[in-house]
Design a protein around this motif. Sequence first.
Motif, PDB file in Angstrom:
ATOM      1  N   LEU A  80      -4.544 -46.815   8.113  1.00 30.19           N
ATOM      2  CA  LEU A  80      -4.663 -47.089   9.554  1.00 30.19           C
ATOM      3  C   LEU A  80      -6.133 -47.239   9.947  1.00 30.19           C
ATOM      4  CD1 LEU A  80      -3.182 -47.055  12.443  1.00 30.19           C
ATOM      5  CD2 LEU A  80      -3.934 -44.685  12.546  1.00 30.19           C
ATOM      6  N   ILE A  81      -6.973 -46.332   9.432  1.00 27.23           N
ATOM      7  CA  ILE A  81      -8.385 -46.340   9.818  1.00 27.23           C
ATOM      8  C   ILE A  81      -9.097 -47.560   9.249  1.00 27.23           C
ATOM      9  CG2 ILE A  81     -10.555 -45.093   9.396  1.00 27.23           C
ATOM     10  CD1 ILE A  81      -8.702 -42.572  10.020  1.00 27.23           C
ATOM     11  N   LYS A  82      -8.688 -47.973   8.067  1.00 25.04           N
ATOM     12  CA  LYS A  82      -9.229 -49.220   7.510  1.00 25.04           C
ATOM     13  C   LYS A  82      -8.955 -50.388   8.453  1.00 25.04           C
ATOM     14  CE  LYS A  82      -9.901 -50.183   2.678  1.00 25.04           C
ATOM     15  NZ  LYS A  82     -10.127 -48.959   1.926  1.00 25.04           N
ATOM     16  N   LYS A  83      -7.752 -50.347   9.067  1.00 27.74           N
ATOM     17  CA  LYS A  83      -7.333 -51.440   9.947  1.00 27.74           C
ATOM     18  C   LYS A  83      -8.037 -51.404  11.307  1.00 27.74           C
ATOM     19  CE  LYS A  83      -2.903 -53.847  10.019  1.00 27.74           C
ATOM     20  NZ  LYS A  83      -2.907 -54.248   8.596  1.00 27.74           N
ATOM     21  N   ILE A  84      -8.057 -50.214  11.938  1.00 22.57           N
ATOM     22  CA  ILE A  84      -8.536 -50.150  13.330  1.00 22.57           C
ATOM     23  C   ILE A  84      -9.924 -49.549  13.472  1.00 22.57           C
ATOM     24  CG2 ILE A  84      -6.172 -50.059  14.236  1.00 22.57           C
ATOM     25  CD1 ILE A  84      -6.532 -47.096  14.763  1.00 22.57           C
ATOM     26  N   GLY A  85     -10.503 -49.079  12.365  1.00 28.46           N
ATOM     27  CA  GLY A  85     -11.855 -48.527  12.436  1.00 28.46           C
ATOM     28  C   GLY A  85     -11.847 -47.028  12.728  1.00 28.46           C
ATOM     29  N   TYR A  86     -12.989 -46.389  12.447  1.00 21.90           N
ATOM     30  CA  TYR A  86     -13.077 -44.929  12.562  1.00 21.90           C
ATOM     31  C   TYR A  86     -12.952 -44.436  13.997  1.00 21.90           C
ATOM     32  CZ  TYR A  86     -14.286 -44.420   7.662  1.00 21.90           C
ATOM     33  OH  TYR A  86     -14.243 -44.409   6.294  1.00 21.90           O
ATOM     34  N   GLN A  87     -13.646 -45.130  14.928  1.00 20.19           N
ATOM     35  CA  GLN A  87     -13.641 -44.623  16.304  1.00 20.19           C
ATOM     36  C   GLN A  87     -12.248 -44.727  16.914  1.00 20.19           C
ATOM     37  OE1 GLN A  87     -16.787 -46.117  18.765  1.00 20.19           O
ATOM     38  NE2 GLN A  87     -16.244 -44.802  20.481  1.00 20.19           N
ATOM     39  N   HIS A  88     -11.597 -45.886  16.767  1.00 18.34           N
ATOM     40  CA  HIS A  88     -10.237 -46.031  17.287  1.00 18.34           C
ATOM     41  C   HIS A  88      -9.284 -45.096  16.550  1.00 18.34           C
ATOM     42  CE1 HIS A  88     -11.422 -49.209  19.856  1.00 18.34           C
ATOM     43  NE2 HIS A  88     -11.654 -50.101  18.901  1.00 18.34           N
ATOM     44  N   GLY A  89      -9.569 -44.873  15.266  1.00 21.17           N
ATOM     45  CA  GLY A  89      -8.741 -43.957  14.479  1.00 21.17           C
ATOM     46  C   GLY A  89      -8.786 -42.545  15.045  1.00 21.17           C
ATOM     47  N   VAL A  91      -9.493 -41.729  18.122  1.00 18.40           N
ATOM     48  CA  VAL A  91      -8.803 -41.749  19.420  1.00 18.40           C
ATOM     49  C   VAL A  91      -7.285 -41.690  19.196  1.00 18.40           C
ATOM     50  CG1 VAL A  91      -8.361 -43.105  21.515  1.00 18.40           C
ATOM     51  CG2 VAL A  91     -10.683 -42.960  20.592  1.00 18.40           C
ATOM     52  N   ALA A  92      -6.804 -42.463  18.212  1.00 15.57           N
ATOM     53  CA  ALA A  92      -5.367 -42.455  17.900  1.00 15.57           C
ATOM     54  C   ALA A  92      -4.919 -41.062  17.449  1.00 15.57           C
ATOM     55  CB  ALA A  92      -5.060 -43.483  16.807  1.00 15.57           C
ATOM     56  N   GLY A  93      -5.720 -40.450  16.573  1.00 17.54           N
ATOM     57  CA  GLY A  93      -5.390 -39.105  16.081  1.00 17.54           C
ATOM     58  C   GLY A  93      -5.306 -38.091  17.210  1.00 17.54           C
ATOM     59  N   LEU A  94      -6.292 -38.149  18.126  1.00 16.10           N
ATOM     60  CA  LEU A  94      -6.305 -37.219  19.264  1.00 16.10           C
ATOM     61  C   LEU A  94      -5.079 -37.425  20.155  1.00 16.10           C
ATOM     62  CD1 LEU A  94     -10.090 -37.365  20.180  1.00 16.10           C
ATOM     63  CD2 LEU A  94      -8.806 -35.274  19.718  1.00 16.10           C
ATOM     64  N   THR A  95      -4.720 -38.693  20.371  1.00 13.53           N
ATOM     65  CA  THR A  95      -3.590 -38.994  21.253  1.00 13.53           C
ATOM     66  C   THR A  95      -2.277 -38.502  20.630  1.00 13.53           C
ATOM     67  OG1 THR A  95      -4.828 -40.966  21.876  1.00 13.53           O
ATOM     68  CG2 THR A  95      -2.568 -40.829  22.658  1.00 13.53           C
ATOM     69  N   ILE A  96      -2.136 -38.711  19.320  1.00  9.16           N
ATOM     70  CA  ILE A  96      -0.917 -38.251  18.637  1.00  9.16           C
ATOM     71  C   ILE A  96      -0.850 -36.712  18.646  1.00  9.16           C
ATOM     72  CG2 ILE A  96       0.280 -38.165  16.394  1.00  9.16           C
ATOM     73  CD1 ILE A  96      -0.883 -41.034  15.898  1.00  9.16           C
ATOM     74  N   THR A 127      -4.381 -34.867  11.006  1.00 12.91           N
ATOM     75  CA  THR A 127      -4.711 -35.489   9.718  1.00 12.91           C
ATOM     76  C   THR A 127      -5.467 -36.802   9.919  1.00 12.91           C
ATOM     77  OG1 THR A 127      -2.702 -34.525   8.802  1.00 12.91           O
ATOM     78  CG2 THR A 127      -3.757 -36.213   7.499  1.00 12.91           C
ATOM     79  N   ILE A 128      -4.973 -37.634  10.839  1.00  9.15           N
ATOM     80  CA  ILE A 128      -5.644 -38.913  11.122  1.00  9.15           C
ATOM     81  C   ILE A 128      -7.059 -38.631  11.635  1.00  9.15           C
ATOM     82  CG2 ILE A 128      -5.603 -40.991  12.571  1.00  9.15           C
ATOM     83  CD1 ILE A 128      -2.520 -40.665  12.652  1.00  9.15           C
ATOM     84  N   LEU A 129      -7.145 -37.608  12.482  1.00  2.00           N
ATOM     85  CA  LEU A 129      -8.421 -37.216  13.072  1.00  2.00           C
ATOM     86  C   LEU A 129      -9.419 -36.804  11.994  1.00  2.00           C
ATOM     87  CD1 LEU A 129      -9.480 -36.858  15.869  1.00  2.00           C
ATOM     88  CD2 LEU A 129      -8.626 -34.537  15.887  1.00  2.00           C
ATOM     89  N   GLN A 130      -8.890 -36.039  11.011  1.00  2.67           N
ATOM     90  CA  GLN A 130      -9.755 -35.566   9.932  1.00  2.67           C
ATOM     91  C   GLN A 130     -10.343 -36.689   9.131  1.00  2.67           C
ATOM     92  OE1 GLN A 130      -8.599 -33.071   6.961  1.00  2.67           O
ATOM     93  NE2 GLN A 130      -7.696 -31.655   8.330  1.00  2.67           N
TER      94      GLN A 130
END
Length: 427
Positions: A80-89, A91-96, A127-130
């Motif tokens: 996922l992070i490869k696709k959307i980048g670290y910063q968006h990743g 944000v996604a992790g925090l939201t989840i 995990t995504i956040l990490q």
Amino acid sequence: MEHHSSSMPLRGEMAQGASNTGPLVIVTILFFMWGLLTSLNDVLIPHLKAVYTLSYVQAMLVQFCFFGAYFIVSIPAGMLIKKIGYQHGAVAGLTIAAAGCALFYPAATSGYTLFLIAFFVLAGGITILQVAANPYVTVLGDPQTASSRLTLTQAFNSLGTTVAPTLGGMLILAGGVLSAEDLAKQSSEQLAAYHASQAAAVQGPYLALAAALLLLAVLFAMARLPKIVDGEQASTGGWSQVLQQRHLVLGALAIFLYVGGEVSIGSFLINFLGDAKVAGLSAADAAPFVSYYWGGAMVGRFIGFAAMRYISPGKALAFNAAAVIALVLLGIFGSGHVAMWAMLAVGLFNSIMFPTIFSMALNKLGPLTGQGSGLLCMAIVGGALVPFAQGLLADSISLQTSFFVPAACYTFILYFGLKYANMYTEE
């Protein structure tokens, strides 16, 4: 509970004149929240065990869902992070993770299963956040001071794990839980009111956490963070080559057993301190003592940071593992304050284990480092399985005896430390 990112070559590209302080503060708060959420489980386990009258094994499903998420989500998170980048990743992790916390609200009035789903969603977000946040610590500033920055953020992670049990004890356990005998005497109206109040004790704190995580997501989305550019991933050779590295494979097993042992002891501490032979404390009174367990790890990290400039990592690891085994045995065979403080003191010696095993396992892996790190992160699943084994023993024999399970885990860590005691001197 420390977490490390894969050590891939990373470059930060930041607008000229932009300051790193703001982003570093946000990332540090992230680490704090992370620690807080992870060790709140130690308070929720005895609470849910009492409210739903669960066996120890059933109560350990909490850690099973929480740490199982690391295992399942780690690889998709990387993709996922490869696709959307670290910063968006991030944000996604925090939201989840916020969504996971929000799920505690309906869970509190519906039943144990929804709680377990909420734990899984929350841990999936973490995990995504990490995977996304760790690299930021390394690129926010001078590469030479990266490891000291990681130590600082880790210390805040420890601060979170230290504060959570006391805080959770005050907010969640303060009401106390009725015993099965008392419950049998209640009328159906009284029972309904009792369950509602027990549910509400969990709802408030987790709604507040959901709000805090969403706020962090907004801050993270707005922050001007450096773009992280992944270094060329030289993934020469497949997994077969990675698995030929003996010290890496043994290191992964050591991480599995270490995280398992550490989480297992933390999960059972409140019930252990409630044992009449040990301290006979109520859950609410026992919770603040769990803070000593995690606080010891924080203190130990600073001591270790200084001492390990002079002592080989393997010897330090072996010494600490031996100390933990001795303390756990004191906890099993002792009683009263001796058993209580012996078990709480384990935290102090846990402190250096995760980063030490991690760095020893990745030593001289060169281009295989990224894959090796992924393997080590998956080994965190020990936190899902070892508490289960201890739960089985606690249900079938006794709670005090069940601590032989973590003691056995540390025996392997002792072996690993001794085996590679001179790893860095044999150049």
